[in-house]
Design a protein around this motif. Sequence first.
Motif, mmCIF file in Angstrom:
data_model
loop_
_atom_site.group_PDB
_atom_site.id
_atom_site.type_symbol
_atom_site.label_atom_id
_atom_site.label_comp_id
_atom_site.label_asym_id
_atom_site.label_seq_id
_atom_site.Cartn_x
_atom_site.Cartn_y
_atom_site.Cartn_z
ATOM 1 N N GLU A 40 -13.301 35.918 33.191
ATOM 2 C CA GLU A 40 -14.327 35.055 32.600
ATOM 3 C C GLU A 40 -14.226 33.632 33.160
ATOM 4 O OE1 GLU A 40 -13.933 34.658 28.396
ATOM 5 O OE2 GLU A 40 -15.739 33.430 28.172
ATOM 6 N N LYS A 44 -17.045 31.593 35.471
ATOM 7 C CA LYS A 44 -17.586 30.290 35.075
ATOM 8 C C LYS A 44 -17.259 29.224 36.111
ATOM 9 C CE LYS A 44 -17.784 30.917 30.075
ATOM 10 N NZ LYS A 44 -17.281 30.474 28.760
ATOM 11 N N SER A 247 -24.583 32.287 34.481
ATOM 12 C CA SER A 247 -23.489 33.213 34.176
ATOM 13 C C SER A 247 -23.454 33.602 32.704
ATOM 14 C CB SER A 247 -22.148 32.563 34.538
ATOM 15 O OG SER A 247 -21.883 31.469 33.675
ATOM 16 N N GLU A 248 -24.407 33.120 31.925
ATOM 17 C CA GLU A 248 -24.322 33.269 30.469
ATOM 18 C C GLU A 248 -24.241 34.740 30.039
ATOM 19 O OE1 GLU A 248 -27.497 31.349 28.471
ATOM 20 O OE2 GLU A 248 -26.679 31.705 26.474
ATOM 21 N N ALA A 251 -20.962 36.391 31.354
ATOM 22 C CA ALA A 251 -19.786 35.807 30.696
ATOM 23 C C ALA A 251 -19.641 36.348 29.272
ATOM 24 C CB ALA A 251 -19.890 34.287 30.683
ATOM 25 N N LYS A 255 -16.585 38.601 27.904
ATOM 26 C CA LYS A 255 -15.864 38.108 26.730
ATOM 27 C C LYS A 255 -15.770 39.180 25.655
ATOM 28 C CE LYS A 255 -15.972 34.325 23.377
ATOM 29 N NZ LYS A 255 -16.706 33.101 22.966
#
Length: 388
Positions: A40, A44, A247-248, A251, A255
């Motif tokens: 992750e 980012k 990347s939302e 990511a 997560k």
Amino acid sequence: MRIPFPYIYRNLLTRKLTTALTAGGMALVVFVYATVLMLEAGLKETLVQTGSEDNVTVIRKSSQTEVQSAIDRKQAGIIESSPQIAYGGDGRKLVSKESVVLITLPKRDSDKPSNVVIRGTSLTGLALRPQVKLAAGRMFKPGSAEIVAGRAIAERFKGGGIGETIRFGQREWRVVGVFDAGKTGFNSEIWGDVEQMMQAFRRPVFSALTFKLADSQQFEAFVNAIEGDPRLTVEAKRETQFYADQSEVMAKFIKYLGLALSIIFSLGAIIGAMITMYASVSNRIGEIGTLRALGFGRSSVLAAFLIEALALAGLGGVIGIVCASGMQLLTISTMNWQTFSELAFSFTLTPGIVLRSLLFALFMGLVGGFLPAARAARMKIVDALREA
């Protein structure tokens, strides 16, 4: 009276096999946990470092990516006339009008096709990204069918190396250089002259504009200006925020996937630690009774067994982090679900991840060791000596 640490240390050494198995189980869990966090963080870092805080990217309002965006030349001219844009050393404004499209290229190792970003840019666009360095060959000549490829493209895709050609937009494009953009997402792109790209793809509009602010504090003034101009249907973001937003989706997926895996594995590790500590208590009932008879209190016995569990967890945590750190040597590529393009990035280990992983390991040791330690502490002296 406290039980001395050398006693606890020797107990761990005496049971080498169970110590190794328990610490190994903890290490495996911490390895998975740390690896997911590194994945992750690497994603980012790659996309945030792709941009610069002083640069602003403008795309069509409601567009999620540059590929979906369209800005006509009239709007581009209005934006270019904004007073917040900085000037370069040649007296020209530092603004790059760019065209971004996706093409499909086969990979070198598997021949499987994957989407690759083609960015039509200019020499000003190169000047706006000082992190992009030419690693081999030379830059493309404006007005020509020459392109330069990011290092990840050159290594992973057919036709991406210097001297090779790639066919797209009904033309043959020759790769004349390979650039290295560090850990940024630009490494997964191919760059060429913007006007040539627009002609090849028959696109009369730009995808985005990127410019450098004359003063970083003027960002809000620029946003207010374009939002109040009825001729413009665009939105602006700082370049770092723009690429971070890309990347939302991924990511969040990483997560939540990591969280689910960590919970499942940690439950197994906690149960393993609990079984080990219960077995330790069962094998040392006589020893516990002797300690109590010598004057060691219940709290001392409880603390000794908890410290043993925490020591096992700490050892496993350190091993897991050391193993996970080796993942930094790997570079992986995957599809960015936001842009549907191939993106190469590395695992990134940060001090925060090290701390979180160690705390996670100690938490597992504390939870797994508490009940066995409490059982040992509750034993009566007479019962313990009788069962020995």
